[in-house]
Design a protein around this motif. Structure first.
Motif, PDB file in Angstrom:
ATOM      1  N   PHE A  19      54.688  46.256  38.769  1.00 24.43           N
ATOM      2  CA  PHE A  19      53.785  47.394  38.992  1.00 24.43           C
ATOM      3  C   PHE A  19      52.434  46.863  39.407  1.00 24.43           C
ATOM      4  CE2 PHE A  19      50.333  49.974  37.018  1.00 24.43           C
ATOM      5  CZ  PHE A  19      50.353  51.003  37.934  1.00 24.43           C
ATOM      6  N   VAL A  23      43.767  48.687  44.759  1.00 23.65           N
ATOM      7  CA  VAL A  23      42.454  49.283  44.501  1.00 23.65           C
ATOM      8  C   VAL A  23      41.633  49.435  45.776  1.00 23.65           C
ATOM      9  CG1 VAL A  23      42.370  48.540  42.110  1.00 23.65           C
ATOM     10  CG2 VAL A  23      41.421  47.070  43.862  1.00 23.65           C
ATOM     11  N   PRO A  45      36.907  38.297  37.667  1.00 16.19           N
ATOM     12  CA  PRO A  45      36.908  37.976  36.241  1.00 16.19           C
ATOM     13  C   PRO A  45      38.332  37.911  35.665  1.00 16.19           C
ATOM     14  CG  PRO A  45      36.266  40.268  36.585  1.00 16.19           C
ATOM     15  CD  PRO A  45      36.358  39.634  37.938  1.00 16.19           C
ATOM     16  N   THR A  46      38.449  37.346  34.498  1.00 19.38           N
ATOM     17  CA  THR A  46      39.768  37.243  33.863  1.00 19.38           C
ATOM     18  C   THR A  46      40.341  38.630  33.564  1.00 19.38           C
ATOM     19  OG1 THR A  46      40.994  36.210  32.063  1.00 19.38           O
ATOM     20  CG2 THR A  46      38.828  37.029  31.495  1.00 19.38           C
ATOM     21  N   GLY A  47      41.643  38.748  33.693  1.00 20.67           N
ATOM     22  CA  GLY A  47      42.332  39.976  33.292  1.00 20.67           C
ATOM     23  C   GLY A  47      42.088  41.189  34.161  1.00 20.67           C
ATOM     24  N   LYS A  50      44.570  39.722  39.157  1.00 20.25           N
ATOM     25  CA  LYS A  50      44.821  38.735  40.209  1.00 20.25           C
ATOM     26  C   LYS A  50      46.260  38.215  40.181  1.00 20.25           C
ATOM     27  CE  LYS A  50      41.437  36.015  38.788  1.00 20.25           C
ATOM     28  NZ  LYS A  50      40.983  36.819  37.623  1.00 20.25           N
ATOM     29  N   SER A  51      46.709  37.832  38.991  1.00 16.81           N
ATOM     30  CA  SER A  51      48.056  37.264  38.904  1.00 16.81           C
ATOM     31  C   SER A  51      49.109  38.333  39.222  1.00 16.81           C
ATOM     32  CB  SER A  51      48.323  36.689  37.514  1.00 16.81           C
ATOM     33  OG  SER A  51      47.458  35.595  37.278  1.00 16.81           O
ATOM     34  N   ARG A  52      48.864  39.528  38.712  1.00 13.81           N
ATOM     35  CA  ARG A  52      49.792  40.624  38.980  1.00 13.81           C
ATOM     36  C   ARG A  52      49.888  40.888  40.481  1.00 13.81           C
ATOM     37  NH1 ARG A  52      51.863  44.987  36.050  1.00 13.81           N
ATOM     38  NH2 ARG A  52      51.812  43.540  34.312  1.00 13.81           N
ATOM     39  N   GLU A 193      50.775  50.993  32.084  1.00 12.89           N
ATOM     40  CA  GLU A 193      51.178  49.713  31.513  1.00 12.89           C
ATOM     41  C   GLU A 193      51.452  49.783  30.018  1.00 12.89           C
ATOM     42  OE1 GLU A 193      52.148  47.493  34.068  1.00 12.89           O
ATOM     43  OE2 GLU A 193      50.993  45.979  33.015  1.00 12.89           O
ATOM     44  N   THR A 225      40.765  44.466  31.879  1.00 13.59           N
ATOM     45  CA  THR A 225      41.846  45.453  31.968  1.00 13.59           C
ATOM     46  C   THR A 225      43.005  45.026  31.066  1.00 13.59           C
ATOM     47  OG1 THR A 225      41.193  45.802  34.270  1.00 13.59           O
ATOM     48  CG2 THR A 225      43.319  46.724  33.588  1.00 13.59           C
ATOM     49  N   ARG A 226      43.258  43.727  31.024  1.00  5.66           N
ATOM     50  CA  ARG A 226      44.347  43.231  30.172  1.00  5.66           C
ATOM     51  C   ARG A 226      44.150  43.658  28.716  1.00  5.66           C
ATOM     52  NH1 ARG A 226      43.688  37.883  30.591  1.00  5.66           N
ATOM     53  NH2 ARG A 226      45.081  37.653  32.356  1.00  5.66           N
TER      54      ARG A 226
HETATM   55  N1  ADP Z   1      45.749  46.778  39.967  1.00  4.49           N
HETATM   56  C1  ADP Z   1      46.567  46.634  38.908  1.00  4.49           C
HETATM   57  N2  ADP Z   1      47.794  47.171  38.913  1.00  4.49           N
HETATM   58  C2  ADP Z   1      48.605  47.031  37.854  1.00  4.49           C
HETATM   59  N3  ADP Z   1      48.267  46.388  36.714  1.00  4.49           N
HETATM   60  C3  ADP Z   1      47.052  45.846  36.636  1.00  4.49           C
HETATM   61  C4  ADP Z   1      46.145  45.927  37.724  1.00  4.49           C
HETATM   62  N4  ADP Z   1      44.994  45.307  37.358  1.00  4.49           N
HETATM   63  C5  ADP Z   1      45.182  44.848  36.116  1.00  4.49           C
HETATM   64  N5  ADP Z   1      46.421  45.174  35.659  1.00  4.49           N
HETATM   65  C6  ADP Z   1      46.907  44.919  34.301  1.00  4.49           C
HETATM   66  O1  ADP Z   1      46.048  43.948  33.734  1.00  4.49           O
HETATM   67  C7  ADP Z   1      46.805  42.843  33.218  1.00  4.49           C
HETATM   68  C8  ADP Z   1      46.056  41.570  33.479  1.00  4.49           C
HETATM   69  O2  ADP Z   1      46.088  41.286  34.846  1.00  4.49           O
HETATM   70  P1  ADP Z   1      46.328  39.799  35.391  1.00  4.49           P
HETATM   71  O3  ADP Z   1      46.861  39.927  36.764  1.00  4.49           O
HETATM   72  O4  ADP Z   1      47.117  39.003  34.421  1.00  4.49           O
HETATM   73  O5  ADP Z   1      44.816  39.302  35.393  1.00  4.49           O
HETATM   74  P2  ADP Z   1      44.144  37.994  35.997  1.00  4.49           P
HETATM   75  O6  ADP Z   1      45.213  37.181  36.645  1.00  4.49           O
HETATM   76  O7  ADP Z   1      43.124  38.528  36.941  1.00  4.49           O
HETATM   77  O8  ADP Z   1      43.513  37.295  34.833  1.00  4.49           O
HETATM   78  C9  ADP Z   1      48.139  42.920  33.908  1.00  4.49           C
HETATM   79  O9  ADP Z   1      49.153  42.412  33.080  1.00  4.49           O
HETATM   80  C10 ADP Z   1      48.319  44.406  34.150  1.00  4.49           C
HETATM   81  O10 ADP Z   1      48.815  45.008  32.974  1.00  4.49           O
END
Ligand code: ADP
Ligand code: MG
Length: 272
Positions: A19, A23, A45-47, A50-52, A193, A225-226
């Motif tokens: 999912f 944005v 920033p963290t969370g 980006k990884s998602r 989520e 957001t995490r």
């Molecule tokens: N645009 C998005 N769409 C879906 N989930 C998101 C989004 N942005 C943040 N999240 C949620 O935030 C959590 C943390 O995101 P993640 O990609 O792990 O952060 P980062 O890699 O930036 O540290 C994800 O597991 C997901 O639940």
């Protein structure tokens, strides 16, 4: 695919659609960058997603994804590979970067500033016209598979003189800015989520907005957001909202008692 590897790319293919709520125009921009095989830097920033986002893009493009969490103890050999001793003598073992280059994966170096600069430079020949990776110890030049792409994540908040990418590294990437999503989108993400109702998700986001204003005034980083998703997940499990927020949105963030009081007060404004 190079004959030099017996790695099955399928093991790195993401089978189920992650999912991801776009944005802005990041999906289109990434696709354009991928079609040019341009290396991409995700900044934010963290969370914040980006990884998602990379997981989602790898899924969308149908390409294998190899993720490496970078840290300061990581050496170039951890990325590229090394000779291992086994009962038959020495055997070369590809590192994740080499595997990605051979099989045509998207290689995601997460938190790349954590790695030392002498480690980071090994990516240079892969990120210009050469698209090749020299394995000096093995005496092999790996030509990257046509599908190979390099992606790094970078948190500008942690920038310091000691820990930053060199310009000569930075200027090999196209950059996409990430941040906590805009209020209603973030609430939608948190609701989806964690499976809490949208009005609860909206309250969590509003608390986060108050806390994010404290960044630089006692907080190094705002509530991610995490963490909002974590709060929602606890509430979804029946935890009372104030306790859920305290565990996920206050305690991990700061050790400073005054700052904790401030955050607790923000929580109490929305939940009691
Ligand atoms: N645009 C998005 N769409 C879906 N989930 C998101 C989004 N942005 C943040 N999240 C949620 O935030 C959590 C943390 O995101 P993640 O990609 O792990 O952060 P980062 O890699 O930036 O540290 C994800 O597991 C997901 O639940
Ligand atoms: Mg991440």
């Amino acid at each position: 695919m190079s004959k030099e590897t017996n790695v099955d790319p399928n093991q790195y293919i993401i089978k189920n659609e992650p999912f991801y709520r776009p944005v802005a125009n990041e999906v289109e921009m990434y696709e354009a960058a991928y079609s040019a095989r341009m290396p991409v830097m995700l900044k934010g920033p963290t969370g914040c997603g980006k990884s998602r986002f990379v997981e989602y893009m790898a899924y969308r493009l149908g390409k294998p994804l190899i993720t490496v969490a970078c840290n300061e103890d990581m050496t170039a050999s951890d990325l590229v590979g090394r000779f291992l001793l086994d009962k038959d003598g020495t055997k070369w073992q590809d590192g994740p970067l080499t595997t990605a280059a051979r099989i045509g994966a998207i290689c995601y170096l997460d938190e790349v500033v954590e790695a030392r600069q002498d480690t980071t430079v090994v990516i240079h020949p892969l990120t210009d016209h050469r698209r090749a990776l020299p394995l000096d110890k093995k005496g092999e030049l790996v030509e990257a598979h046509p599908d190979f792409q390099l992606v790094i994540s970078y948190n500008p908040g942690y920038q310091s003189l000691m820990k930053d990418l060199k310009q000569s590294t930075k200027q090999r990437f196209g950059g996409l800015d990430f941040d906590y999503p805009q209020e209603d989108i973030e609430a939608e993400i948190v609701s989806k989520e964690s499976d809490v109702k949208i009005d609860i998700a909206k309250k969590l986001v509003q608390i986060a907005h108050r806390a994010r204003n404290l960044k630089g005034h006692g907080l190094d980083e705002g509530i991610s957001t995490r963490l909002l998703v974590y709060a929602g997940q606890l509430i979804n499990k029946g935890v009372e909202p104030v306790a859920a927020c305290s565990m996920t949105m206050v305690t991990p963030l700061t050790d400073d008692p005054d700052m904790r009081d401030t955050l607790d007060a923000a929580v109490h404004t929305f939940f009691n």
